[in-house]
Scaffold this motif. Structure first.
Motif, PDB file in Angstrom:
ATOM      1  N   ALA A 136      -7.449  -7.068   8.011  1.00  0.00           N
ATOM      2  CA  ALA A 136      -6.705  -8.200   7.985  1.00  0.00           C
ATOM      3  C   ALA A 136      -5.190  -7.878   7.464  1.00  0.00           C
ATOM      4  N   ASP A 169      -3.119 -19.461   7.898  1.00  0.00           N
ATOM      5  CA  ASP A 169      -4.590 -19.642   7.877  1.00  0.00           C
ATOM      6  C   ASP A 169      -4.996 -20.906   7.842  1.00  0.00           C
ATOM      7  N   ARG A 288      -3.398 -12.688  16.283  1.00  0.00           N
ATOM      8  CA  ARG A 288      -4.463 -12.498  15.373  1.00  0.00           C
ATOM      9  C   ARG A 288      -5.704 -13.534  15.427  1.00  0.00           C
ATOM     10  N   ASN A 290      -8.921 -14.299  13.360  1.00  0.00           N
ATOM     11  CA  ASN A 290      -9.785 -13.937  12.435  1.00  0.00           C
ATOM     12  C   ASN A 290     -11.017 -14.764  12.259  1.00  0.00           C
ATOM     13  N   GLU A 300     -17.975 -12.202   8.833  1.00  0.00           N
ATOM     14  CA  GLU A 300     -16.341 -12.496   8.672  1.00  0.00           C
ATOM     15  C   GLU A 300     -15.488 -11.287   9.127  1.00  0.00           C
ATOM     16  N   PRO A 302     -11.854  -9.911  10.614  1.00  0.00           N
ATOM     17  CA  PRO A 302     -10.514 -10.201  11.011  1.00  0.00           C
ATOM     18  C   PRO A 302     -10.338  -9.212  12.273  1.00  0.00           C
TER      19      PRO A 302
END
Length: 429
Positions: A136, A169, A288, A290, A300, A302
């Motif tokens: 990330a 985010d 991106r 994620n 999880e 990214p």
């Protein structure tokens, strides 16, 4: 009645294939310099890969996919893009378990979208893309952008504009989503039916609508940059700082959202500013994502990537008047006269080819003059002439097609002589 090509497809003939090969080779070599490795995924996937991965509110899923049922009544789809397939493979093959992270991959291959064909946008097109999963870091985002710019410059595509944005985010996007709904809802009846559906499902997609792009509410829509929380803003600032460090020029466009649902944080487009390139200037897009790996049942993870169609890169190279390669010419062409020479020619041809010499011969029983003309059309550096006299002496007449000089060379020395002439220039030894 002849059968024509399906609409939105094309035949790529030998004189054009060399351009495609050049782009693919430069892109692959540059990726490997950046420590990306190739991955190959199926041309068709279970439809869920794209409805889940790309997003069921996107134009791709709603309007453009080639979907069909197989004999087992399973819904399959020809891949419209590469990222979802790579994420699915990343999970299926447990690449997240490797100690070497991030996992840096590139791919190339045909993609399929049912849309109106136009210059550089076909229904079957070839896409080159990269995906970096497992980190990330905004520095990785900058590396991916540097890789893209590097590929372009090596291909002679230099009139470029890089546009970036942050989508934030999940917390930032939730706040922005509410603001968008409040902004569009009072006048949503003025928008197309697709946008009316998107209002509650994914209002961000309204900003990317082609039908309503001139609506005043799109111009005054709240910017995502106004809703970035501290973490998202810090991420974006670090990305810009790294791009500045690398000397990569960019513009921030808060209206840039991209056309796929899986993006968050960094989103970008690379555009051509070459005169005469056309109204649609976008060469490449990416960003991106994620949450995509989790959507396929993985941990999880990214990720960030980009993709471009080779067709559009060819248009950009032509707009910039890049010197494009021609198909490879022959090193030697065998001209055989008489039955005995014609019967022996395949052996000489085979020996030349085993030595790595690009060579060919006549297969249509043409006269000598016609064979020499064929050698000239193929751009052969030299012709190897054999007839009854040459067969008796076990030698060939080697003619330099540039200077016209002729030499007698024994059959046993023919391969070495031509190979030496190729390495040393046009002079036939």
């Amino acid at each position: 009645m002849s059968i024509q090509l399906p609409r939105g497809t094309q035949d790529i003939l030998p004189e054009d294939v060399v351009i495609w090969q050049l782009i693919e080779r430069i892109a692959k070599e540059t990726c490997e310099t950046y420590h990306f490795e190739e991955i190959r995924t199926p041309i068709f996937e279970h439809t869920e890969v794209f409805t889940r991965g790309v997003g069921d509110t996107t134009d791709i899923v709603q309007k453009e996919m080639y979907t069909f049922k197989d004999r087992g009544d399973r819904s399959l789809t020809l891949r419209p893009e590469g990222t979802a397939s790579v994420a699915r493979s990343y999970v299926n093959n447990k690449l997240f378990g490797s100690a070497n992270q991030p996992t840096k991959l590139y791919y190339t291959g045909p993609m399929f979208r049912y849309e109106r064909p136009q210059a550089g946008r076909m229904r079957q097109f070839v896409q080159f893309g990269v995906e970096a999963l497992g980190s990330a870091s905004p520095q990785l985002d900058a590396e991916v952008l540097a890789l893209l710019i590097d590929i372009c410059k090596k291909l002679g595509i230099v009139n470029l504009k890089l546009v970036i944005n942050s989508l934030g985010d999940s917390e930032s996007r939730t706040s922005h989503r509410e603001a968008l709904i409040n902004h569009f809802k009072p006048a949503i009846s003025e928008f197309c039916s697709d946008c009316q559906i998107r209002l509650e499902k994914n209002p961000l997609r309204i900003l990317d609508c082609k039908k309503d792009r001139d609506h005043p509410l799109l111009q005054s829509a709240p910017s995502i940059l106004e809703f970035l929380n501290e973490e998202s803003d810090s991420y974006f600032q670090q990305l810009k700082k790294t791009l500045d460090l690398l000397g990569i020029r960019y513009e921030v466009d808060p209206t840039l959202v991209r056309g796929l649902d899986y993006y968050n944080h960094t989103a970008f487009e690379l555009m051509s500013t070459a005169p005469g390139f056309g109204a649609i200037t976008t060469l490449c897009g990416g960003g991106r994502y994620n949450g995509l790996v989790q959507d396929f049942g993985g941990p999880e993870t990214p990720g960030i990537g980009f993709a471009f169609s080779i067709e559009r890169f060819i248009l950009a190279m032509k707009a910039e008047q890049v010197s494009l390669p021609e198909r490879a010419k022959l090193d030697a062409y065998i001209v055989a006269l008489g039955d005995e020479a014609a019967a022996y020619a395949p052996k000489l041809l085979h020996e030349l080819r085993k030595a790595g010499i690009r060579a060919d011969k006549d297969y249509l029983d043409k006269k000598m003059k016609a064979q020499l003309k064929a050698a000239d059309r193929y751009g052969a550096a030299c012709t190897v002439i054999i007839g009854d006299e040459e067969m008796e002496k076990r030698e060939a007449v080697v003619k330099n097609m540039v200077t016209g000089e002729q030499k007698h060379v024994s059959f046993s020395q023919l391969t070495a002589s031509i190979k030496e002439s190729i390495q040393g220039g046009n002079e036939i030894v």
